[in-house]
Design an enzyme around this catalytic site. Structure first.
Site, PDB file in Angstrom:
ATOM      1  N   ASN A 209      37.453 -15.231  17.269  1.00 62.02           N
ATOM      2  CA  ASN A 209      36.654 -14.150  16.684  1.00 62.02           C
ATOM      3  C   ASN A 209      37.534 -13.370  15.712  1.00 62.02           C
ATOM      4  O   ASN A 209      38.689 -13.721  15.500  1.00 62.02           O
ATOM      5  CB  ASN A 209      36.088 -13.250  17.788  1.00 62.02           C
ATOM      6  CG  ASN A 209      37.198 -12.691  18.649  1.00 62.02           C
ATOM      7  OD1 ASN A 209      38.024 -11.917  18.199  1.00 62.02           O
ATOM      8  ND2 ASN A 209      37.255 -13.135  19.904  1.00 62.02           N
ATOM      9  N   ASP A 278      33.707 -15.125  25.480  1.00 57.84           N
ATOM     10  CA  ASP A 278      32.873 -15.254  26.682  1.00 57.84           C
ATOM     11  C   ASP A 278      32.676 -16.707  27.071  1.00 57.84           C
ATOM     12  O   ASP A 278      32.356 -17.009  28.216  1.00 57.84           O
ATOM     13  CB  ASP A 278      31.516 -14.583  26.451  1.00 57.84           C
ATOM     14  CG  ASP A 278      31.645 -13.073  26.540  1.00 57.84           C
ATOM     15  OD1 ASP A 278      32.279 -12.595  27.495  1.00 57.84           O
ATOM     16  OD2 ASP A 278      31.148 -12.368  25.637  1.00 57.84           O
ATOM     17  N   LYS A 288      42.353 -35.399  18.478  1.00 54.80           N
ATOM     18  CA  LYS A 288      41.490 -34.802  17.454  1.00 54.80           C
ATOM     19  C   LYS A 288      40.133 -35.519  17.413  1.00 54.80           C
ATOM     20  O   LYS A 288      40.086 -36.759  17.359  1.00 54.80           O
ATOM     21  CB  LYS A 288      42.185 -34.916  16.090  1.00 54.80           C
ATOM     22  CG  LYS A 288      41.424 -34.213  14.997  1.00 54.80           C
ATOM     23  CD  LYS A 288      42.148 -34.354  13.664  1.00 54.80           C
ATOM     24  CE  LYS A 288      41.234 -33.921  12.543  1.00 54.80           C
ATOM     25  NZ  LYS A 288      41.717 -34.327  11.240  1.00 54.80           N
ATOM     26  N   PHE A 323      36.663  -1.807  26.384  1.00 57.58           N
ATOM     27  CA  PHE A 323      35.993  -1.545  25.107  1.00 57.58           C
ATOM     28  C   PHE A 323      34.603  -2.178  25.175  1.00 57.58           C
ATOM     29  O   PHE A 323      34.398  -3.133  25.929  1.00 57.58           O
ATOM     30  CB  PHE A 323      36.768  -2.174  23.941  1.00 57.58           C
ATOM     31  CG  PHE A 323      37.847  -1.285  23.385  1.00 57.58           C
ATOM     32  CD1 PHE A 323      39.014  -1.073  24.089  1.00 57.58           C
ATOM     33  CD2 PHE A 323      37.693  -0.673  22.149  1.00 57.58           C
ATOM     34  CE1 PHE A 323      40.021  -0.262  23.578  1.00 57.58           C
ATOM     35  CE2 PHE A 323      38.687   0.135  21.630  1.00 57.58           C
ATOM     36  CZ  PHE A 323      39.846   0.351  22.342  1.00 57.58           C
ATOM     37  N   LYS A 337      27.879  -1.656  30.632  1.00 61.95           N
ATOM     38  CA  LYS A 337      29.171  -2.337  30.873  1.00 61.95           C
ATOM     39  C   LYS A 337      30.069  -1.531  31.803  1.00 61.95           C
ATOM     40  O   LYS A 337      30.760  -2.094  32.654  1.00 61.95           O
ATOM     41  CB  LYS A 337      29.885  -2.609  29.548  1.00 61.95           C
ATOM     42  CG  LYS A 337      29.309  -3.827  28.833  1.00 61.95           C
ATOM     43  CD  LYS A 337      29.999  -4.187  27.543  1.00 61.95           C
ATOM     44  CE  LYS A 337      29.236  -5.332  26.890  1.00 61.95           C
ATOM     45  NZ  LYS A 337      29.585  -5.582  25.505  1.00 61.95           N
ATOM     46  N   LYS A 341      31.077  -3.442  35.193  1.00 67.28           N
ATOM     47  CA  LYS A 341      32.475  -3.879  35.310  1.00 67.28           C
ATOM     48  C   LYS A 341      33.314  -2.889  36.114  1.00 67.28           C
ATOM     49  O   LYS A 341      34.524  -3.057  36.215  1.00 67.28           O
ATOM     50  CB  LYS A 341      33.060  -4.089  33.905  1.00 67.28           C
ATOM     51  CG  LYS A 341      32.271  -5.135  33.097  1.00 67.28           C
ATOM     52  CD  LYS A 341      32.909  -5.487  31.768  1.00 67.28           C
ATOM     53  CE  LYS A 341      32.033  -6.432  30.970  1.00 67.28           C
ATOM     54  NZ  LYS A 341      32.755  -7.462  30.255  1.00 67.28           N
TER      55      LYS A 341
HETATM   56  O1  PMT Z   1      41.544  -6.192  17.012  1.00 69.78           O
HETATM   57  P1  PMT Z   1      40.930  -5.351  15.921  1.00 69.78           P
HETATM   58  O2  PMT Z   1      40.691  -6.137  14.647  1.00 69.78           O
HETATM   59  O3  PMT Z   1      41.703  -4.066  15.707  1.00 69.78           O
HETATM   60  O4  PMT Z   1      39.445  -4.931  16.401  1.00 69.78           O
HETATM   61  C1  PMT Z   1      39.284  -4.077  17.488  1.00 69.78           C
HETATM   62  C2  PMT Z   1      38.143  -4.527  18.417  1.00 69.78           C
HETATM   63  C3  PMT Z   1      36.817  -4.427  17.675  1.00 69.78           C
HETATM   64  C4  PMT Z   1      38.369  -5.966  18.867  1.00 69.78           C
HETATM   65  C5  PMT Z   1      38.180  -3.569  19.661  1.00 69.78           C
HETATM   66  O5  PMT Z   1      37.964  -2.254  19.221  1.00 69.78           O
HETATM   67  C6  PMT Z   1      37.141  -3.966  20.709  1.00 69.78           C
HETATM   68  O6  PMT Z   1      35.981  -3.582  20.664  1.00 69.78           O
HETATM   69  N1  PMT Z   1      37.584  -4.773  21.706  1.00 69.78           N
HETATM   70  C7  PMT Z   1      36.695  -5.350  22.757  1.00 69.78           C
HETATM   71  C8  PMT Z   1      35.991  -6.576  22.235  1.00 69.78           C
HETATM   72  C9  PMT Z   1      35.086  -7.191  23.283  1.00 69.78           C
HETATM   73  O7  PMT Z   1      35.366  -8.253  23.750  1.00 69.78           O
HETATM   74  O8  PMT Z   1      34.063  -6.412  23.656  1.00 69.78           O
HETATM   75  P2  PMT Z   1      32.939  -6.854  24.747  1.00 69.78           P
HETATM   76  O9  PMT Z   1      31.931  -5.773  24.656  1.00 69.78           O
HETATM   77  O10 PMT Z   1      32.504  -8.259  24.506  1.00 69.78           O
HETATM   78  O11 PMT Z   1      33.691  -6.798  26.134  1.00 69.78           O
HETATM   79  C10 PMT Z   1      33.711  -5.654  26.985  1.00 69.78           C
HETATM   80  C11 PMT Z   1      35.061  -5.522  27.670  1.00 69.78           C
HETATM   81  O12 PMT Z   1      35.243  -6.631  28.543  1.00 69.78           O
HETATM   82  C12 PMT Z   1      36.232  -5.515  26.729  1.00 69.78           C
HETATM   83  O13 PMT Z   1      37.173  -4.565  27.194  1.00 69.78           O
HETATM   84  C13 PMT Z   1      36.793  -6.938  26.820  1.00 69.78           C
HETATM   85  O14 PMT Z   1      38.199  -6.936  26.610  1.00 69.78           O
HETATM   86  C14 PMT Z   1      36.455  -7.307  28.256  1.00 69.78           C
HETATM   87  N2  PMT Z   1      36.179  -8.741  28.443  1.00 69.78           N
HETATM   88  C15 PMT Z   1      35.233  -9.370  27.718  1.00 69.78           C
HETATM   89  C16 PMT Z   1      34.950 -10.702  27.947  1.00 69.78           C
HETATM   90  C17 PMT Z   1      35.680 -11.392  28.925  1.00 69.78           C
HETATM   91  N3  PMT Z   1      35.463 -12.668  29.160  1.00 69.78           N
HETATM   92  N4  PMT Z   1      36.627 -10.752  29.619  1.00 69.78           N
HETATM   93  C18 PMT Z   1      36.877  -9.437  29.417  1.00 69.78           C
HETATM   94  O15 PMT Z   1      37.762  -8.853  30.069  1.00 69.78           O
END
Ligand code: PMT
Length: 398
Positions: A209, A278, A288, A323, A337, A341
């Site tokens: 991503n 995810d 490959k 986040f 969330k 979580k």
């Molecule tokens: O890296 P930059 O370019 O500076 O950009 C910053 C950012 C946009 C990446 C950052 O600000 C941000 O939003 N990070 C979280 C991205 C994310 O995966 O969001 P989510 O809403 O999908 O996930 C929610 C939370 O679960 C997040 O804290 C994530 O780290 C966590 N997660 C998600 C999926 C997963 N399989 N395991 C997790 O722990």
């Protein structure tokens, strides 16, 4: 309150230089050791002798001196400092610092410093509002420096406008605040994640991503500055490794989870800024993948572990900050969330907005706890946002 702190007071050439005498006096009264560095124009407004008498320290004005001691002055000055205050800061020193120009003792000291730097500008309002100065001030903020905005009023040139040095009381309060919180995470251990995980399809391809890691790295830097023992678990980025962190490089979500579980038991808090995929290819292949005759190719995906959700399930005393990267219903989705979580705080950002979020130097966030919105943070640099997030962590830890 400032006992044991060494403050470098940089004085540049403005009529407001006389107010720096009062600033020095007030900082000393509060227990600080104040070392003054003056530009050559500043010495036209106030003499070095005034500061020397007041601070009982020699006043540095020259980059090159005959009788310099063993250490190089601009390096040793910044090494000794807990914080540097430039007051008054003229357009000249602001524009020079923003562009990395180091042609006298003060500008060289600023370039060499790795301690917090605060600028208190004072100048004619046209100079202050000029595009060059405004751009430079924004750059300084993006570098992580703090700017104490000048106030409105009558200026030395007789004009009315913005450009008066902020009140001495305000400046001293900011210094007390910045030096007090400087090490407010001493003896705390925090794990931060950053970057976008790479889920391997075959030896040359992956799903990922747009996360650049900037948000997570800014948080790791802020934590280190404030004394935390910081572990940064980072997916691949193009950023330089922050100083003084325990840096763990990972590629995919499973690696990130494995490393996180190594540190989780003993840490006080986790901040997950990483964009964790995810989904991951259900069957990664070791060779490959070639084109087939139909020209079509479908990829089967399976769910990745939700790292922070698992931490929410097993946590004991640890503070968990996640986040939420959303493109719609920002607050509603963030609320879901934080519950699902089991987080203490969530930082919601709308990643569909231009010029914030993924890859950008800026972000705009809403911080929530389980009860609701704690703070709305307007668009500002990721460094500034990192500072606010860490402030909130400190509040929750206390
Ligand atoms: O890296 P930059 O370019 O500076 O950009 C910053 C950012 C946009 C990446 C950052 O600000 C941000 O939003 N990070 C979280 C991205 C994310 O995966 O969001 P989510 O809403 O999908 O996930 C929610 C939370 O679960 C997040 O804290 C994530 O780290 C966590 N997660 C998600 C999926 C997963 N399989 N395991 C997790 O722990």
């Amino acid at each position: 309150m400032l006992k044991g702190k060494t403050i470098i007071l940089g004085v540049s050439g403005s009529i407001a230089a006389y107010k720096a005498v009062d600033i020095a006096r007030r900082l000393i009264r509060d227990g600080a050791t104040v070392k003054v560095v003056m530009t050559s124009s500043a010495t036209k407004f106030v003499t070095p002798l005034t500061f020397r008498t007041l601070t009982k320290q020699s006043v540095a004005t020259e980059l090159f001196t005959e009788n310099s001691k063993s250490k190089i002055c601009h390096i040793s000055l910044s090494d000794e400092a807990d914080i540097i205050l430039v007051a008054p800061a003229t357009a000249n020193i602001i524009n020079k610092t923003a562009n990395g120009v180091a042609d006298d003792l003060l500008s060289t000291t600023l370039l060499a410093a790795d301690v917090p730097i605060i600028f208190a500008p004072a100048m004619n309002s046209k100079m202050y509002l000029s595009e060059a100065t405004q751009k430079s001030l924004n750059r300084l903020k993006a570098f992580g420096f703090r700017v104490i905005e000048p106030t409105l009023g009558e200026l030395a040139c007789g004009e009315e406008g913005v450009g008066r040095l902020a009140e001495v009381d305000t400046i001293v309060e900011v210094i007390k605040f910045e030096t007090a919180k400087e090490k407010d995470l001493k003896n705390r251990s925090v794990v931060v994640t950053a970057g976008g995980t790479r889920e391997e399809i075959d030896p040359v391809r992956y799903i990922s991503n747009r996360s650049s890691g900037k948000m997570g790295y800014a948080i790791a830097n802020e934590l280190t500055k404030r004394g935390a023992k910081t572990t940064l678990i980072s997916a691949p980025t193009y950023l330089p490794t922050p100083q003084n962190v325990n840096f763990i490089s990972v590629s995919n979500a499973s690696d990130m989870q494995r490393e996180m579980l190594q540190y989780f038991d003993k840490c006080d808090a986790v901040i997950m800024a990483a964009a964790v995929a995810d989904f991951t290819p259900a069957e990664p292949v070791s060779k490959k993948i070639k084109r087939n005759k139909t020209g079509n190719f479908s990829l089967k995906l399976k769910s990745n572990p939700d790292i922070i959700k698992e931490l929410g399930r097993i946590k004991k005393k640890q503070i968990l900050i996640g986040f939420a990267a959303e493109t719609e219903d920002l607050i509603e989705n963030a609320r879901k969330k934080i519950e699902e979580k089991n987080l203490d705080l969530i930082i919601a950002n709308d990643v569909s907005k231009p010029e914030i979020g993924f890859e950008e130097d800026f972000n705009e966030v809403t911080i929530l706890n389980k009860k609701g919105i704690v703070k709305k943070v307007p668009r500002m640099t990721k460094r500034e946002i990192a500072r606010i997030i860490v402030d909130k962590l400190v509040d929750v830890l206390d």
